[in-house]
Write a protein that holds these residues in place. Structure first.
Motif, PDB file in Angstrom:
ATOM      1  N   GLY A  34       1.420  -0.819   0.044  1.00 21.58           N
ATOM      2  CA  GLY A  34       0.319   0.276  -0.237  1.00 21.58           C
ATOM      3  C   GLY A  34       0.797   1.288   0.185  1.00 21.58           C
ATOM      4  O   GLY A  34       0.581   2.340   0.432  1.00 21.58           O
ATOM      5  N   THR A  35       1.883   0.677  -0.471  1.00 21.14           N
ATOM      6  CA  THR A  35       2.560   2.292  -1.219  1.00 21.14           C
ATOM      7  C   THR A  35       3.165   2.033  -2.753  1.00 21.14           C
ATOM      8  O   THR A  35       2.990   1.980  -2.924  1.00 21.14           O
ATOM      9  N   THR A  36       4.069   3.556  -2.275  1.00 21.30           N
ATOM     10  CA  THR A  36       4.702   3.786  -3.971  1.00 21.30           C
ATOM     11  C   THR A  36       5.703   2.717  -4.324  1.00 21.30           C
ATOM     12  O   THR A  36       6.934   2.208  -3.195  1.00 21.30           O
ATOM     13  N   ARG A  37       5.861   2.095  -4.900  1.00 18.28           N
ATOM     14  CA  ARG A  37       8.231   1.868  -6.254  1.00 18.28           C
ATOM     15  C   ARG A  37       8.440   2.172  -5.615  1.00 18.28           C
ATOM     16  O   ARG A  37       9.577   1.741  -5.292  1.00 18.28           O
ATOM     17  N   GLN A  38       8.573   3.665  -5.582  1.00 19.91           N
ATOM     18  CA  GLN A  38       9.800   4.752  -4.933  1.00 19.91           C
ATOM     19  C   GLN A  38       9.829   3.832  -3.404  1.00 19.91           C
ATOM     20  O   GLN A  38      11.414   4.363  -3.297  1.00 19.91           O
ATOM     21  N   GLU A  94      -9.400   1.264   1.337  1.00 23.22           N
ATOM     22  CA  GLU A  94      -9.356   0.224   0.031  1.00 23.22           C
ATOM     23  C   GLU A  94     -10.737   1.269  -1.031  1.00 23.22           C
ATOM     24  O   GLU A  94     -10.731   1.567  -2.250  1.00 23.22           O
ATOM     25  N   ILE A  95     -11.799   1.082  -0.696  1.00 18.50           N
ATOM     26  CA  ILE A  95     -13.256   1.646  -1.362  1.00 18.50           C
ATOM     27  C   ILE A  95     -13.120   3.336  -1.733  1.00 18.50           C
ATOM     28  O   ILE A  95     -13.056   3.901  -2.471  1.00 18.50           O
ATOM     29  N   TYR A  96     -11.715   3.777  -0.322  1.00 23.24           N
ATOM     30  CA  TYR A  96     -11.951   5.568  -0.337  1.00 23.24           C
ATOM     31  C   TYR A  96     -10.860   5.791  -2.182  1.00 23.24           C
ATOM     32  O   TYR A  96     -10.555   6.489  -2.971  1.00 23.24           O
ATOM     33  N   GLU A  97      -9.736   4.884  -1.909  1.00 22.41           N
ATOM     34  CA  GLU A  97      -8.729   4.638  -3.083  1.00 22.41           C
ATOM     35  C   GLU A  97      -9.083   4.458  -4.331  1.00 22.41           C
ATOM     36  O   GLU A  97      -9.070   5.210  -4.976  1.00 22.41           O
TER      37      GLU A  97
END
Length: 139
Positions: A48-52, A129-132
């Motif tokens: 739940g985060t970025t690739r970076q 998850e719904i918000y995302e």
């Protein structure tokens, strides 16, 4: 929420040797992923985060010998990540003490309170998850 996150991180950092709580969490999440090739992108999605952010956390873990980062066999643009024997040995050596300290932390909670907290946190994660999904659909 930020205060709780900081307290959890401080607690984890205090009971785990050699790596941070966030690095430990990343290793655990990688270990729980399906057996298919684990790319930095797929790990970022699961965590739940970025690739970076994942790449930034993996580099010190690679330097310490907990992970191996290599070019993907199936996609030349991707990097695959594999846990090393050292990572699995770390889990084995530290699971008991981490469980003991976590049990001590929650010793003032009743079983019902712990169950209620777990249900509430699961519900909060589902709300995120719904918000995302809604947020991504509105882009």
């Amino acid at each position: 929420m930020s205060l709780l996150s900081n307290k959890i991180t401080q607690f984890g950092d205090s009971i785990l040797p050699d790596i941070t709580f966030k690095q430990w969490f990343l290793l655990i999440m990688i270990s729980k992923m399906e057996l298919q090739e684990k790319s930095i992108n797929s790990i970022a999605e699961v965590v739940g985060t970025t690739r970076q952010n994942v790449k930034k956390m993996l580099v010190p873990l690679e330097n310490k010998g907990y992970v191996r980062i290599e070019k993907s066999d199936s996609d030349a643009r991707a990097l695959k990540v594999e846990l090393t024997e050292k990572a699995y040995q770390y889990f084995t050596e530290n699971d008991a003490s981490a469980a003991r300290e976590t049990n001590r932390l929650f010793s003032t909670f009743s079983t019902e309170e712990i169950d209620g907290l777990a249900r509430t946190l699961k519900k909060l994660i589902c709300s995120f998850e719904i918000y995302e999904k809604e947020w991504k659909n509105n882009e």
